[in-house]
Design a protein around this motif. Structure first.
Motif, PDB file in Angstrom:
ATOM      1  N   GLY A   9      -0.784   1.908   3.233  1.00 39.37           N
ATOM      2  CA  GLY A   9      -0.735   0.565   3.774  1.00 39.37           C
ATOM      3  C   GLY A   9       0.126   0.566   5.012  1.00 39.37           C
ATOM      4  N   CYS A  10      -0.373   1.189   6.080  1.00 41.98           N
ATOM      5  CA  CYS A  10       0.462   1.429   7.256  1.00 41.98           C
ATOM      6  C   CYS A  10       0.265   0.303   8.264  1.00 41.98           C
ATOM      7  N   GLY A  11       0.772  -0.866   7.902  1.00 43.43           N
ATOM      8  CA  GLY A  11       0.721  -2.025   8.788  1.00 43.43           C
ATOM      9  C   GLY A  11       1.974  -2.125   9.640  1.00 43.43           C
ATOM     10  N   ARG A  12       2.425  -3.336   9.873  1.00 44.79           N
ATOM     11  CA  ARG A  12       3.550  -3.550  10.795  1.00 44.79           C
ATOM     12  C   ARG A  12       4.823  -2.849  10.317  1.00 44.79           C
ATOM     13  N   ILE A  13       5.239  -3.126   9.088  1.00 40.51           N
ATOM     14  CA  ILE A  13       6.449  -2.488   8.572  1.00 40.51           C
ATOM     15  C   ILE A  13       6.216  -0.996   8.398  1.00 40.51           C
ATOM     16  N   GLY A  14       5.049  -0.607   7.876  1.00 38.09           N
ATOM     17  CA  GLY A  14       4.751   0.800   7.668  1.00 38.09           C
ATOM     18  C   GLY A  14       4.787   1.603   8.951  1.00 38.09           C
ATOM     19  N   GLN A  15       4.296   1.028  10.035  1.00 35.84           N
ATOM     20  CA  GLN A  15       4.304   1.749  11.312  1.00 35.84           C
ATOM     21  C   GLN A  15       5.716   1.881  11.866  1.00 35.84           C
ATOM     22  N   ARG A  16       6.518   0.833  11.736  1.00 35.38           N
ATOM     23  CA  ARG A  16       7.914   0.949  12.180  1.00 35.38           C
ATOM     24  C   ARG A  16       8.647   1.997  11.360  1.00 35.38           C
ATOM     25  N   LEU A  17       8.396   1.984  10.065  1.00 35.81           N
ATOM     26  CA  LEU A  17       9.009   2.971   9.182  1.00 35.81           C
ATOM     27  C   LEU A  17       8.535   4.372   9.540  1.00 35.81           C
ATOM     28  N   GLY A  18       7.237   4.536   9.733  1.00 35.95           N
ATOM     29  CA  GLY A  18       6.685   5.852  10.046  1.00 35.95           C
ATOM     30  C   GLY A  18       7.225   6.421  11.339  1.00 35.95           C
ATOM     31  N   LYS A  19       7.340   5.592  12.364  1.00 38.63           N
ATOM     32  CA  LYS A  19       7.880   6.062  13.640  1.00 38.63           C
ATOM     33  C   LYS A  19       9.317   6.529  13.482  1.00 38.63           C
ATOM     34  N   ALA A  20      10.124   5.757  12.723  1.00 37.66           N
ATOM     35  CA  ALA A  20      11.524   6.140  12.516  1.00 37.66           C
ATOM     36  C   ALA A  20      11.630   7.439  11.720  1.00 37.66           C
ATOM     37  N   LEU A  21      10.788   7.596  10.716  1.00 40.95           N
ATOM     38  CA  LEU A  21      10.820   8.821   9.916  1.00 40.95           C
ATOM     39  C   LEU A  21      10.363  10.025  10.729  1.00 40.95           C
ATOM     40  N   ALA A  22       9.332   9.832  11.542  1.00 42.51           N
ATOM     41  CA  ALA A  22       8.850  10.939  12.378  1.00 42.51           C
ATOM     42  C   ALA A  22       9.906  11.365  13.388  1.00 42.51           C
ATOM     43  N   TYR A  68       4.593   2.630  -0.700  1.00 44.32           N
ATOM     44  CA  TYR A  68       3.412   1.814  -0.967  1.00 44.32           C
ATOM     45  C   TYR A  68       3.693   0.411  -0.441  1.00 44.32           C
ATOM     46  N   ILE A  69       3.075   0.077   0.721  1.00 42.05           N
ATOM     47  CA  ILE A  69       3.403  -1.163   1.434  1.00 42.05           C
ATOM     48  C   ILE A  69       2.101  -1.880   1.781  1.00 42.05           C
ATOM     49  N   LEU A  70       1.420  -2.372   0.788  1.00 44.44           N
ATOM     50  CA  LEU A  70       0.116  -2.967   1.028  1.00 44.44           C
ATOM     51  C   LEU A  70       0.193  -4.468   1.258  1.00 44.44           C
ATOM     52  N   THR A  71      -0.833  -4.977   1.945  1.00 48.17           N
ATOM     53  CA  THR A  71      -1.077  -6.404   2.064  1.00 48.17           C
ATOM     54  C   THR A  71      -2.466  -6.665   1.502  1.00 48.17           C
ATOM     55  N   PRO A  72      -2.630  -7.613   0.589  1.00 45.99           N
ATOM     56  CA  PRO A  72      -3.953  -7.863   0.018  1.00 45.99           C
ATOM     57  C   PRO A  72      -4.958  -8.278   1.085  1.00 45.99           C
ATOM     58  N   SER A  73      -6.208  -7.892   0.890  1.00 46.55           N
ATOM     59  CA  SER A  73      -7.254  -8.293   1.826  1.00 46.55           C
ATOM     60  C   SER A  73      -7.525  -9.785   1.746  1.00 46.55           C
TER      61      SER A  73
END
Length: 284
Positions: A9-22, A68-73
């Motif tokens: 679930g790589c949305g807004r928070i997931g992408q910010r988190l992913g960039k920081a982790l990378a 696991y950072i999902l947003t329901p459809s």
């Protein structure tokens, strides 16, 4: 130690988190149902969590950690059940049938799992008796930990605000009401702290199985809106009466774990949004 991290679930928070982790040198994979572009340091994995076969084909081996950072459809009972219960169950099952070292799973939940509504303080140990389907499904997802033999940590975020999440500011600008009788307690957390807390929990050597994540100031609705109106130069909200008082979230466990808030109260967080001159800088 560098890790292989999957963000489901790589949305807004997931992408910010992913960039920081990378940026810390970790290998980051972002799982999405659609082929939307991700930041270049996050490797896209396109799969449907509701289709176990698609997961088996594309989810990498030897994952050390899952966020696991999902947003329901859609915001219905069926939508929540699919996103949080069925999807998570499929992913956990895949990790277990591979019979490899099980990754730490960090599940983003919500304070909607609580049902208290008379102004009570709640902690991780408070009864969870949600009245609405959203909280019920999130609690059901948290309980999947009972069948997972690896580490499973639930993080219960309160109401998230931040850039792009400015609905309350716009509401106050337009003229609004606030519940004064009985006082309605509200709880919030800035998006930047959401990212920081996820990183913090991911790095803890011996985390608890659940954390309540909210800022230090569970203020009343009128207190928040009156402060916003004064800061914005907008009309003061009109006090009205209501039926319930909400709850107050106690994040002491998270504080004891060593996390340092970027925005410890609503004033600092909203001041940053309004003026961009908050004394505390964003870290992520």
């Amino acid at each position: 130690m560098k890790k292989r991290i999957l963000i489901a679930g790589c949305g807004r928070i997931g992408q910010r988190l992913g960039k920081a982790l990378a940026q810390q040198g970790h290998s980051v994979f972002g799982l999405r149902r659609t082929a939307a572009a991700l930041p270049k340091n996050i490797q896209l994995i396109q799969a449907d969590l509701l289709q176990p076969d698609s997961l088996r084909m594309v989810v990498p081996e030897q994952i050390d950690q899952i966020f696991y950072i999902l947003t329901p459809s859609d915001y219905t009972d069926a939508g929540y059940a699919a996103a949080y219960v069925e999807g998570l169950a499929n992913l956990l099952n895949l990790m277990q049938i591979r019979n490899t070292r099980l990754p730490r799973v960090i599940f983003v939940s919500s304070t909607s799992v609580y049902g208290q509504s008379a102004g009570e303080w709640v902690t991780e140990n408070s009864p969870t008796q949600p009245e609405r389907f959203s909280g019920q499904r999130l609690l059901q997802a948290e309980q999947l930990a009972n069948d997972y033999t690896g580490e499973f940590i639930s993080i219960r975020f309160s109401g998230i605000y931040g850039p792009g999440r400015e609905r309350l500011i716009e509401k106050v600008k337009a003229g609004a009401t606030c519940q004064a009788t009985p006082p309605l307690y509200t709880n919030r957390i800035h998006e930047t702290d959401c990212v920081g807390i996820l990183m913090h929990i991911g790095n803890l050597a011996h985390p608890e199985d659940c954390y309540l994540a909210s800022d230090h100031d569970p203020a009343t609705q009128c207190e928040v809106m009156q402060w916003l109106a004064q800061t914005l130069g907008a009309p003061a909200p009109t006090p009205v009466s209501g039926a319930q008082s909400g709850r107050r979230c106690d994040s002491s466990r998270l504080q004891r774990s060593g996390y340092q808030w970027v925005y410890p109260d609503f004033r600092c967080g909203y001041e940053r949004l309004i003026n961009g001159d908050c004394a505390l800088d964003e870290r992520y």
